[in-house]
Design an enzyme around this catalytic site. Structure first.
Site, PDB file in Angstrom:
ATOM      1  N   TYR A  51       1.015  -1.207   0.118  1.00  0.00           N
ATOM      2  CA  TYR A  51      -0.005   0.000   0.124  1.00  0.00           C
ATOM      3  C   TYR A  51       0.729   1.266  -0.101  1.00  0.00           C
ATOM      4  O   TYR A  51       1.993   1.267   0.803  1.00  0.00           O
ATOM      5  CB  TYR A  51      -0.849   0.018   1.247  1.00  0.00           C
ATOM      6  N   GLU A  53      -0.488   4.753  -0.506  1.00  0.00           N
ATOM      7  CA  GLU A  53      -1.134   6.083  -0.754  1.00  0.00           C
ATOM      8  C   GLU A  53      -0.387   7.453  -0.639  1.00  0.00           C
ATOM      9  O   GLU A  53       0.250   7.695   0.313  1.00  0.00           O
ATOM     10  CB  GLU A  53      -2.428   6.187   0.419  1.00  0.00           C
ATOM     11  N   ASP A 197      -6.167  13.172 -25.486  1.00  0.00           N
ATOM     12  CA  ASP A 197      -6.415  11.906 -25.091  1.00  0.00           C
ATOM     13  C   ASP A 197      -5.703  10.794 -26.248  1.00  0.00           C
ATOM     14  O   ASP A 197      -6.239  10.683 -27.130  1.00  0.00           O
ATOM     15  CB  ASP A 197      -7.912  11.445 -24.923  1.00  0.00           C
ATOM     16  N   THR A 223      -3.424   5.836 -22.131  1.00  0.00           N
ATOM     17  CA  THR A 223      -3.542   4.627 -21.351  1.00  0.00           C
ATOM     18  C   THR A 223      -1.872   3.857 -21.606  1.00  0.00           C
ATOM     19  O   THR A 223      -1.453   4.362 -22.455  1.00  0.00           O
ATOM     20  CB  THR A 223      -4.467   3.543 -21.985  1.00  0.00           C
ATOM     21  N   LYS A 226      -1.940  -0.064 -24.835  1.00  0.00           N
ATOM     22  CA  LYS A 226      -2.388  -0.078 -26.126  1.00  0.00           C
ATOM     23  C   LYS A 226      -1.128  -0.057 -27.074  1.00  0.00           C
ATOM     24  O   LYS A 226      -0.345  -0.863 -26.974  1.00  0.00           O
ATOM     25  CB  LYS A 226      -3.319   0.921 -26.467  1.00  0.00           C
ATOM     26  N   ARG A 232      -1.718  -2.660 -18.291  1.00  0.00           N
ATOM     27  CA  ARG A 232      -3.030  -1.909 -18.343  1.00  0.00           C
ATOM     28  C   ARG A 232      -2.792  -0.911 -17.146  1.00  0.00           C
ATOM     29  O   ARG A 232      -2.538  -1.253 -16.246  1.00  0.00           O
ATOM     30  CB  ARG A 232      -4.337  -2.880 -17.857  1.00  0.00           C
TER      31      ARG A 232
HETATM   32  C1  LIG Z   1      -8.866   3.129 -24.398  1.00  0.00           C
HETATM   33  C2  LIG Z   1      -9.339   4.301 -24.297  1.00  0.00           C
HETATM   34  C3  LIG Z   1      -9.794   5.077 -23.193  1.00  0.00           C
HETATM   35  C4  LIG Z   1      -9.831   4.263 -21.656  1.00  0.00           C
HETATM   36  O1  LIG Z   1      -9.225   3.359 -21.307  1.00  0.00           O
HETATM   37  P1  LIG Z   1      -9.538   2.194 -20.437  1.00  0.00           P
HETATM   38  O2  LIG Z   1      -8.202   1.888 -19.947  1.00  0.00           O
HETATM   39  O3  LIG Z   1     -10.211   1.183 -21.192  1.00  0.00           O
HETATM   40  O4  LIG Z   1     -10.421   2.699 -19.358  1.00  0.00           O
HETATM   41  C5  LIG Z   1      -9.767   6.522 -23.054  1.00  0.00           C
HETATM   42  N1  LIG Z   1      -9.765   7.194 -24.320  1.00  0.00           N
HETATM   43  C6  LIG Z   1      -9.477   6.759 -25.400  1.00  0.00           C
HETATM   44  C7  LIG Z   1      -9.345   7.517 -26.563  1.00  0.00           C
HETATM   45  C8  LIG Z   1      -9.112   5.433 -25.377  1.00  0.00           C
HETATM   46  O5  LIG Z   1      -9.037   5.076 -26.660  1.00  0.00           O
END
Ligand SMILES: *Cc1c(COP(=O)(O)O)cnc(C)c1O
Length: 414
Positions: A51, A53, A197, A223, A226, A232
C-alpha cells in the site's frame, strides 16, 4: 506456472485456453498488444503487496523506500519519453484517468467539447450515459460525412458558439492523424484548456512516427496498454501549472492506494519505449496499416476517411452485405479477432453496426510485416465474401494457425 497448475487447476485451465487463443489467432483489435516478458515479470511481482497512498516522499504508510524509487523511475522515464513537465503515473486505467482530468480541472456542469462516440470519440468524451456526459455539459463535434475527417474550421465555429472550458482531442476510432496545432489555436482563441487523449496513438508518438501534442497541450492522458505496449493502466501529463490539481484529483480525489506493481511495469514499458528498436516498431505499425489498407481497397472494401495515417482502419461493410456483428463472429471462428464498430452517421444500432475496426499494433509486435498484411486482407475478403461456406472457413482457419506458428508471443510457451 507449475505452482498455479498445482494449486488451482481450474484457473490454470482457463489461462491455458487463453494462451492458446492468443498464440494461434491473429489479433487485429487496435487497442490490444503483447507486452514483453520483463513487463509480465514485474507485473506479477510482490509490488502488488504494498500500500502506498500518497506520492513519493509524501506517503501515508511506512515502508516506502522501494515504492518511492520505482514510482520516481516511472515518472522520470515518462517525462523523458514524451517531453512532459509533470507526470502522474498512478491512474488505474484510461477511463479513471479521464475522470481525474475533468474532476481536477473543471466544475460539474462546465461546458466541454468532445468527439461523438459513433464518430470515433471515447465513452468518456461525453457519451450521455457515461459519468462524463452526466457530470459535464458536453457539446459533441463530428467528422464530415463526405470525408470521414475532422473539419477544423467547423470545430472552431462550434467552439466560438459554445465557449467550452476544455476541448478533448484524441480518439478511439479515427484513422487519420490529428492536427494538434489546429486544436491548440482553437483552444487559444476561445480560452479553453487543451486536453489530448492519446490512448490509441501514444506508442507511435513515443516512437516519433506521429506528432507529439505534449509540448503544445495543457494536459495529455494516455493508457499504457495499447500501442505503448505496457501494462494495463494510464498516465496523465500536464504543464506545471496544472500539476497540483491533477495530483489531488487522482489521489485523494478519485483513487486510494496506487497499484505499484502496475506502476513498476509502466517504468519498464517506458524504458523499452526509449530504446531505438521502439522507433522501428512505431514506424512499422503505420507501414503495416497502410499496406493492409491498400490491399483491402483492392478487394473493394470501403475504408472510412479513405485509408489510414495511423495504426487503425475502419471499414464500412455496407457494400459487402454483411453487418459488423456477423463479420466479427465469423472472423472469430477462423481465429481473426477484431471488433464490430459504428461508422460515422451509421444507420444501424451500436449493437449491430455497419462496420468493423481493426489495427496493426499487436501483429506488428509479433513480427508480421507487409507480406503478412497481404495474407490478412486476402483472408478477410475470403471469409466476409462467403461467411457460410464451411470449406472456406476451415481452410482459412488452418492457414491462420500455420502462419501464427511462425511468430511467437512473449510469455506464451505451450
Ligand atoms: C481506451 C481509451 C480510453 C480508456 O481506457 P480504459 O483503460 O479502457 O479505461 C480512453 N480514451 C481513449 C481515446 C481510449 O481509446
Amino acid at each position: 506456472m507449475a505452482t498455479l497448475e498445482q494449486e488451482d487447476p481450474q484457473a490454470y485451465e482457463i489461462l491455458n485456453g487463453e494462451m492458446r487463443r492468443q498464440l494461434e489467432g491473429i489479433e487485429l483489435i487496435p487497442s490490444e498488444n503483447y507486452v514483453s516478458e520483463a513487463i509480465l515479470e514485474i507485473m506479477g511481482s510482490i509490488f502488488t503487496n504494498k500500500y502506498s497512498e500518497g506520492y513519493p516522499g509524501k506517503r501515508y504508510y511506512g515502508g516506502q523506500e522501494f515504492t518511492d524509487k520505482i514510482e520516481n523511475l516511472a515518472i522520470e522515464r515518462a517525462k523523458e519519453l514524451f517531453g512532459a513537465e509533470h507526470v502522474n503515473v498512478q491512474p488505474y486505467s484510461g477511463s479513471p484517468a479521464n475522470a481525474a482530468v475533468y474532476f481536477g480541472l473543471l466544475n460539474y456542469g462546465d461546458t466541454v467539447m468532445g468527439l461523438k462516440l459513433d464518430h470515433g470519440g471515447h465513452i468518456t468524451h461525453g457519451l450521455p450515459i457515461s459519468f462524463s456526459g452526466k457530470s459535464y455539459k458536453f457539446v459533441q463535434y463530428e467528422v464530415e460525412k463526405e470525408t470521414g475527417r475532422l473539419n477544423y474550421d467547423k470545430i472552431r465555429e462550434l467552439a466560438r458558439q459554445c465557449k467550452p472550458k476544455m476541448i478533448v482531442c484524441g480518439y478511439t476510432a479515427y484513422p487519420p492523424e490529428v492536427d494538434w496545432k489546429a486544436f491548440r489555436s482553437i483552444c487559444d482563441e476561445v480560452n479553453a484548456i487543451a486536453f489530448a487523449d492519446i490512448s490509441h496513438t501514444a506508442g507511435m508518438i513515443a516512437g516519433g512516427a506521429l506528432q507529439n501534442p505534449v509540448p503544445y497541450f495543457d494536459v495529455v492522458m494516455t493508457t499504457t496498454h495499447k500501442t505503448l505496449r505496457g501494462p494495463r493502466g494510464a498516465i496523465i501529463m500536464c504543464k506545471e501549472k496544472y500539476a497540483k490539481d491533477i495530483d489531488r484529483a487522482v489521489f485523494p480525489g478519485l483513487q486510494g492506494g496506487p497499484h505499484e506493481h502496475q506502476i513498476a511495469a509502466k517504468a519498464v514499458c517506458f524504458k523499452e519505449a526509449l530504446e531505438p528498436g521502439f522507433k522501428e516498431y512505431a514506424e512499422q505499425i503505420i507501414k503495416n496499416a497502410k499496406a493492409l489498407a491498400e490491399e483491402l481497397k483492392k478487394y473493394g472494401f470501403t475504408l472510412i476517411s479513405g485509408g489510414t495515417e495511423t495504426h487503425l482502419i475502419l471499414i464500412d461493410l455496407t457494400n459487402k452485405n454483411i453487418p459488423g456483428k456477423e463479420a466479427q463472429a465469423v472472423l472469430d471462428q477462423v481465429g481473426i479477432t477484431l471488433n464490430k464498430n459504428t461508422v460515422p452517421f451509421d444507420p444501424r444500432s451500436p449493437f449491430d453496426p455497419s462496420g468493423i475496426r481493426l489495427g496493426t499494433p499487436a501483429v506488428t509486435t509479433r513480427g508480421f510485416r507487409e507480406p503478412e498484411m497481404k495474407l490478412i486482407a486476402k483472408w478477410l475478403n475470403e471469409v466476409l465474401s462467403a461467411p457460410k461456406d464451411e470449406t472456406v472457413l476451415k481452410r482459412v482457419k488452418e492457414e491462420v494457425v500455420a502462419t501464427c506458428k511462425k511468430f511467437p508471443v512473449p510469455g506464451i510457451k505451450i
